[in-house]
Design an enzyme around this catalytic site. Sequence first.
Site, mmCIF file in Angstrom:
data_model
loop_
_atom_site.group_PDB
_atom_site.id
_atom_site.type_symbol
_atom_site.label_atom_id
_atom_site.label_comp_id
_atom_site.label_asym_id
_atom_site.label_seq_id
_atom_site.Cartn_x
_atom_site.Cartn_y
_atom_site.Cartn_z
ATOM 1 C CE1 TYR A 39 -38.875 66.992 23.104
ATOM 2 C CE2 TYR A 39 -40.073 68.390 21.557
ATOM 3 C CZ TYR A 39 -39.705 67.127 22.001
ATOM 4 O OH TYR A 39 -40.171 66.015 21.347
ATOM 5 C CE LYS A 154 -43.118 67.805 23.513
ATOM 6 N NZ LYS A 154 -43.076 66.677 22.590
ATOM 7 C CD GLU A 187 -45.195 58.123 23.428
ATOM 8 O OE1 GLU A 187 -45.987 59.071 23.423
ATOM 9 O OE2 GLU A 187 -44.128 58.125 24.072
ATOM 10 C CG LEU A 211 -45.259 63.501 25.953
ATOM 11 C CD1 LEU A 211 -44.051 63.824 26.823
ATOM 12 C CD2 LEU A 211 -45.200 64.312 24.669
HETATM 13 N N1 PDD Z 1 -44.119 65.575 19.729
HETATM 14 N N2 PDD Z 1 -45.518 61.330 22.114
HETATM 15 C C1 PDD Z 1 -44.317 61.768 21.709
HETATM 16 C C2 PDD Z 1 -43.136 60.869 21.873
HETATM 17 C C3 PDD Z 1 -44.176 63.052 21.145
HETATM 18 O O1 PDD Z 1 -42.969 63.485 20.746
HETATM 19 C C4 PDD Z 1 -45.324 63.862 20.982
HETATM 20 C C5 PDD Z 1 -45.277 65.236 20.391
HETATM 21 C C6 PDD Z 1 -46.572 63.355 21.400
HETATM 22 C C7 PDD Z 1 -47.848 64.153 21.288
HETATM 23 O O2 PDD Z 1 -47.907 65.159 22.242
HETATM 24 P P1 PDD Z 1 -48.724 66.507 21.978
HETATM 25 O O3 PDD Z 1 -50.064 66.105 21.569
HETATM 26 O O4 PDD Z 1 -48.696 67.213 23.268
HETATM 27 O O5 PDD Z 1 -48.009 67.262 20.867
HETATM 28 C C8 PDD Z 1 -46.625 62.093 21.982
HETATM 29 C C9 PDD Z 1 -43.890 66.926 19.264
HETATM 30 C C10 PDD Z 1 -44.974 67.461 18.373
HETATM 31 C C11 PDD Z 1 -42.504 67.004 18.667
HETATM 32 O O6 PDD Z 1 -41.622 66.370 19.228
HETATM 33 O O7 PDD Z 1 -42.297 67.740 17.686
#
Ligand code: PDD
Length: 295
Positions: A39, A154, A187, A211
């Site tokens: 996703y 992801k 993270e 990620l």
């Molecule tokens: N999540 N690390 C993880 C495990 C995440 O699920 C996310 C983002 C990030 C940050 O990535 P980005 O800056 O590209 O949004 C880091 C999204 C927002 C979610 O699962 O809803």
Amino acid sequence: MNTNPITEQIVYLNGQYMPMLESKISTQDRGFLFGDGVYEVIPVYDRKLFAFPEHLQRLKNSLHATSIQNPLTDAEWLELLSTLIEKHPWSDQYIYLQITRGIQIQRDHLPEDGLIPTIYAYSNPLKAVSDDIIENGISAITLEDIRWLNCDIKAITLLPNIMMKLTAKARHADDAILVSREGFITEGTSSNCFIVKNGTLITPPNGHSLLPGVTRMVIERVAIAHNIPMLEQQITLTDLESADEIWLSSSTKDALPVTRLNDSAVGTGKPGAVWQKMRGFYQEHKLAFIDEQAE
Ligand code: PDD
């Protein structure tokens, strides 16, 4: 009867736009049976997709890594998401886009050849972070990172993240910051982690244990543009506990200041000076992006 206006949203499912309540998938979808899918979450500012090339590239990386066929061309992805944005009134939105490996009637861990990926996307209003968080920050606990060794994908398979989020909630914290078996910070449960130490912004290097966040990347670019010293370096639990500031970043929240860690104050116990600066620069960056797109 659910009267939540969210159910009046239009979603995209396999080539069609339809009301969310009418969207149905097969119980034999491998996403439902196995969590076999990937996703993206993409923010939209002033009705424009933010950092779209970076999100699209990460999506393609996730599809490639999981051997799920990329069902659309770049132009078709853009067309799909732009149409979805047009169908909703909100100026700021976020798009959720999910692709599963598809429907397989005989449940088998091994995917059949020639499956047709299921594509699902919806948009939600993107809400501003609350004044309370801007003023006071959020709390976090540290937890052992119980996830797999491909966290750079992801994947929709988020059970460990959910379990860790529940543990944080049970311990009255807003979120958890994860520590690998090697003792390094990876993270947050749904965000990337930064610390500030003596004015330097530090985040762990990309790799399989986290990620590659798009917000993280934008923050790095903004930091460099404004001469904020910036390092990609492993962070130990001791580094985290002695940090002047801790931030968690994601597409739906930008960077949030963590002001309590494991029930102790982080720095002064209030959102830090470097975070305040970054917040201003990040907003400027978004406005510049909006202006650029309008030209
Ligand atoms: N999540 N690390 C993880 C495990 C995440 O699920 C996310 C983002 C990030 C940050 O990535 P980005 O800056 O590209 O949004 C880091 C999204 C927002 C979610 O699962 O809803």
